[in-house]
Motif scaffolding. Structure first.
Motif, PDB file in Angstrom:
ATOM      1  N   LYS A   1     -22.922  -1.346 -27.929  1.00  0.00           N
ATOM      2  CA  LYS A   1     -22.049  -0.186 -27.860  1.00  0.00           C
ATOM      3  C   LYS A   1     -22.261   0.711 -29.060  1.00  0.00           C
ATOM      4  N   PHE A   2     -22.285   2.015 -28.807  1.00  0.00           N
ATOM      5  CA  PHE A   2     -22.332   3.005 -29.880  1.00  0.00           C
ATOM      6  C   PHE A   2     -20.990   3.720 -29.961  1.00  0.00           C
ATOM      7  N   LEU A   3     -20.462   3.796 -31.175  1.00  0.00           N
ATOM      8  CA  LEU A   3     -19.313   4.634 -31.468  1.00  0.00           C
ATOM      9  C   LEU A   3     -19.772   5.756 -32.386  1.00  0.00           C
ATOM     10  N   TYR A   4     -19.092   6.880 -32.355  1.00  0.00           N
ATOM     11  CA  TYR A   4     -19.425   7.939 -33.310  1.00  0.00           C
ATOM     12  C   TYR A   4     -18.180   8.719 -33.657  1.00  0.00           C
ATOM     13  N   THR A   5     -18.213   9.344 -34.805  1.00  0.00           N
ATOM     14  CA  THR A   5     -17.120  10.185 -35.238  1.00  0.00           C
ATOM     15  C   THR A   5     -17.684  11.418 -35.916  1.00  0.00           C
ATOM     16  N   GLY A   6     -16.878  12.427 -36.046  1.00  0.00           N
ATOM     17  CA  GLY A   6     -17.309  13.681 -36.646  1.00  0.00           C
ATOM     18  C   GLY A   6     -16.197  14.705 -36.515  1.00  0.00           C
ATOM     19  N   SER A   7     -16.543  15.953 -36.744  1.00  0.00           N
ATOM     20  CA  SER A   7     -15.538  17.012 -36.692  1.00  0.00           C
ATOM     21  C   SER A   7     -15.058  17.292 -35.272  1.00  0.00           C
ATOM     22  N   HIS A   8     -15.897  16.969 -34.272  1.00  0.00           N
ATOM     23  CA  HIS A   8     -15.512  17.198 -32.878  1.00  0.00           C
ATOM     24  C   HIS A   8     -16.409  16.371 -31.972  1.00  0.00           C
ATOM     25  N   PRO A   9     -15.983  16.099 -30.750  1.00  0.00           N
ATOM     26  CA  PRO A   9     -16.819  15.335 -29.812  1.00  0.00           C
ATOM     27  C   PRO A   9     -18.083  16.098 -29.438  1.00  0.00           C
ATOM     28  N   LYS A  10     -19.129  15.343 -29.125  1.00  0.00           N
ATOM     29  CA  LYS A  10     -20.386  15.931 -28.672  1.00  0.00           C
ATOM     30  C   LYS A  10     -20.824  15.206 -27.399  1.00  0.00           C
ATOM     31  N   PRO A  11     -20.138  15.448 -26.292  1.00  0.00           N
ATOM     32  CA  PRO A  11     -20.414  14.670 -25.077  1.00  0.00           C
ATOM     33  C   PRO A  11     -21.837  14.775 -24.568  1.00  0.00           C
ATOM     34  N   GLU A  12     -22.454  15.945 -24.695  1.00  0.00           N
ATOM     35  CA  GLU A  12     -23.823  16.086 -24.195  1.00  0.00           C
ATOM     36  C   GLU A  12     -24.792  15.253 -25.017  1.00  0.00           C
TER      37      GLU A  12
ATOM     38  N   ALA B   1     -23.940  12.622 -26.870  1.00  0.00           N
ATOM     39  CA  ALA B   1     -23.538  11.213 -26.802  1.00  0.00           C
ATOM     40  C   ALA B   1     -23.937  10.555 -25.492  1.00  0.00           C
ATOM     41  N   ALA B   2     -24.156  11.359 -24.449  1.00  0.00           N
ATOM     42  CA  ALA B   2     -24.436  10.797 -23.129  1.00  0.00           C
ATOM     43  C   ALA B   2     -25.680   9.917 -23.132  1.00  0.00           C
ATOM     44  N   GLU B   3     -26.684  10.295 -23.905  1.00  0.00           N
ATOM     45  CA  GLU B   3     -27.936   9.527 -23.951  1.00  0.00           C
ATOM     46  C   GLU B   3     -27.701   8.085 -24.397  1.00  0.00           C
ATOM     47  N   PHE B   4     -26.692   7.881 -25.219  1.00  0.00           N
ATOM     48  CA  PHE B   4     -26.427   6.545 -25.768  1.00  0.00           C
ATOM     49  C   PHE B   4     -25.126   5.958 -25.236  1.00  0.00           C
ATOM     50  N   GLU B   5     -24.472   6.674 -24.320  1.00  0.00           N
ATOM     51  CA  GLU B   5     -23.164   6.275 -23.815  1.00  0.00           C
ATOM     52  C   GLU B   5     -22.223   6.005 -24.980  1.00  0.00           C
ATOM     53  N   ALA B   6     -22.329   6.856 -25.996  1.00  0.00           N
ATOM     54  CA  ALA B   6     -21.543   6.688 -27.217  1.00  0.00           C
ATOM     55  C   ALA B   6     -20.139   7.239 -27.030  1.00  0.00           C
ATOM     56  N   GLU B   7     -19.186   6.563 -27.644  1.00  0.00           N
ATOM     57  CA  GLU B   7     -17.779   6.949 -27.532  1.00  0.00           C
ATOM     58  C   GLU B   7     -17.306   7.616 -28.820  1.00  0.00           C
ATOM     59  N   PHE B   8     -16.667   8.749 -28.674  1.00  0.00           N
ATOM     60  CA  PHE B   8     -16.101   9.460 -29.819  1.00  0.00           C
ATOM     61  C   PHE B   8     -14.768   8.823 -30.194  1.00  0.00           C
ATOM     62  N   VAL B   9     -14.643   8.410 -31.456  1.00  0.00           N
ATOM     63  CA  VAL B   9     -13.437   7.714 -31.905  1.00  0.00           C
ATOM     64  C   VAL B   9     -13.039   8.230 -33.286  1.00  0.00           C
TER      65      VAL B   9
END
Length: 287
Positions: free
Chosen positions: A138-149, A151-159
Motif C-alpha cells: 500500500k502507498f500512502l501520501y500527503t501534501g498540500s492537496h490530493p493528486k488523484p491523477e 496517485a492512480a498509478e500507484f493506487e495511493a491514498e491521500f491521508v
C-alpha cells in the motif's frame, strides 16, 4: 549564438564539456548580468547578479525527475536496511562472514509493506514507480492537496501527515522545503511512527528536526533512518547522528550521474541565454 548552442548540445553528451557552458555563455553574449537571478533548485542555491529584478529557476524536467527518482530509490534501498550496508561490508572485511545464521544481518523488507510518501510530486512519483515492483502492499501520501491523477498509478491514498506516520512501515520524504514543511518531521511526528518503521529523507535537511530524529533513533522510537540531505551540508563529523549505527547518511548524491548533472547544466544555461536575450526563460519560476 551558434558556438554556445553547439556546446550546449555537446555538453549533454560529454560531461567534460559541461563545466565550459557558463563560460561560453558569458564570452559569447558579452551582455550585462544586471537583471538576472539564476537559481539551481537541486541545491536551493540562489545566485543574485547585481540586484536582479528577474529570476530564473532550474525546474527539473520529467527526464531529470525520473533519473533523480531512480537515484533516490537507490538512496532509499541503501538506507532502509542499515544492517546490510555499512555493517555487512565491515563484517566481510573483518572476517565476520562465517557460517550461515538464520537471523544474521536481517532487516526490514518492502514486500507487503506500507510506504508513506511525503510530497507526491515528480520525484515522489518516480520513487514510488521504482518501489512498486518490490511488492509494496500500500502507498500512502500527503501534501498540500490530493493528486488523484498522479496517485492512480500507484493506487495511493491521500491521508493526513499524522495517519501517514502511524501506518507507514517506510516514510519517504520528497517534498519541497517551504515555511509549511520546515521542521515538519519533529518529535511529535516521530512519536507517532512505528518502532519498526524506517524514516528516509531525500528532500531537504531542514524539513527534519535533526535533534528530535537523533532522540527517536537513539531511544528506539523508530527502527532506522536514511538521510541524503542534512542541515548543514556537509554535516560536521562530530554530529550525534553520525554516531548511530541505525542511521545511514549519504552526501546528497540524489542527482549524481553524469547524464543528470549535464542536463541540469544545459537547462540552467538555456535559461541564462534566454534571459540575456530578453526572451522568456524555458524553465522560469517567478520567486
Amino acid at each position: 549564438m551558434g558556438q554556445e548552442a553547439d556546446l550546449l548540445c555537446s555538453s549533454g553528451r560529454d560531461p567534460a564539456l559541461t563545466s565550459q557552458v557558463l563560460s561560453v555563455v558569458t564570452l559569447q553574449t558579452r551582455k550585462p548580468w544586471d537583471d538576472l537571478t539564476v537559481t539551481n533548485r537541486s541545491s536551493s542555491t540562489h545566485t543574485s547578479l547585481n540586484g536582479s529584478s528577474k529570476s530564473a529557476e532550474f525546474l527539473p524536467c520529467r527526464s531529470i525527475s525520473e533519473e533523480r527518482g531512480g537515484l533516490k530509490s537507490y538512496c532509499f534501498q541503501s538506507c532502509f536496511h542499515p544492517q546490510s550496508g555499512q555493517k555487512s561490508e565491515a563484517q566481510r572485511r573483518n572476517g565476520g562472514w562465517t557460517t550461515w545464521k538464520p537471523l544474521w544481518m536481517c532487516g526490514y523488507g518492502l514486500s507487503d509493506s506500507t510506504v508513506g510518501i511525503v510530497g507526491l510530486g515528480r520525484i515522489g512519483q518516480a520513487v514510488a514507480r521504482r518501489l512498486k515492483p518490490f511488492g509494496v502492499k500500500k502507498f500512502l501520501y500527503t501534501g498540500s492537496h490530493p493528486k488523484p491523477e498522479c496517485a492512480a498509478e500507484f493506487e495511493a491514498e491521500f491521508v493526513p501527515l499524522t495517519r501517514l506516520a502511524e501506518e507507514s512501515d517506510f516514510v519517504v520524504v520528497t517534498c519541497a522545503l517551504t515555511p509549511a514543511t520546515q521542521g515538519m518531521c519533529n518529535k511529535d511526528f516521530f512519536s507517532k511512527m512505528k518502532k519498526t518503521s524506517v524514516f528516509i529523507n531525500t528532500s531537504r535537511g531542514a524539513v527534519v528536526n535533526q535533534e528530535d530524529l537523533y532522540e527517536a533513533l537513539a531511544h528506539g522510537q523508530i527502527a532506522a533512518a536514511g538521510l541524503d540531505v542534512t542541515t548543514p551540508e556537509p554535516l560536521p563529523t562530530d554530529h550525534p547522528l553520525l554516531s548511530l549505527k541505525n542511521c545511514v547518511i549519504l552526501p546528497h548524491v540524489g542527482s549524481a550521474t553524469y547524464a543528470t548533472r549535464s542536463t541540469m547544466a544545459v537547462l540552467a544555461a538555456n535559461n541564462l541565454l534566454a534571459g540575456l536575450r530578453g526572451e522568456p526563460m524555458p524553465h522560469e519560476l517567478l520567486l
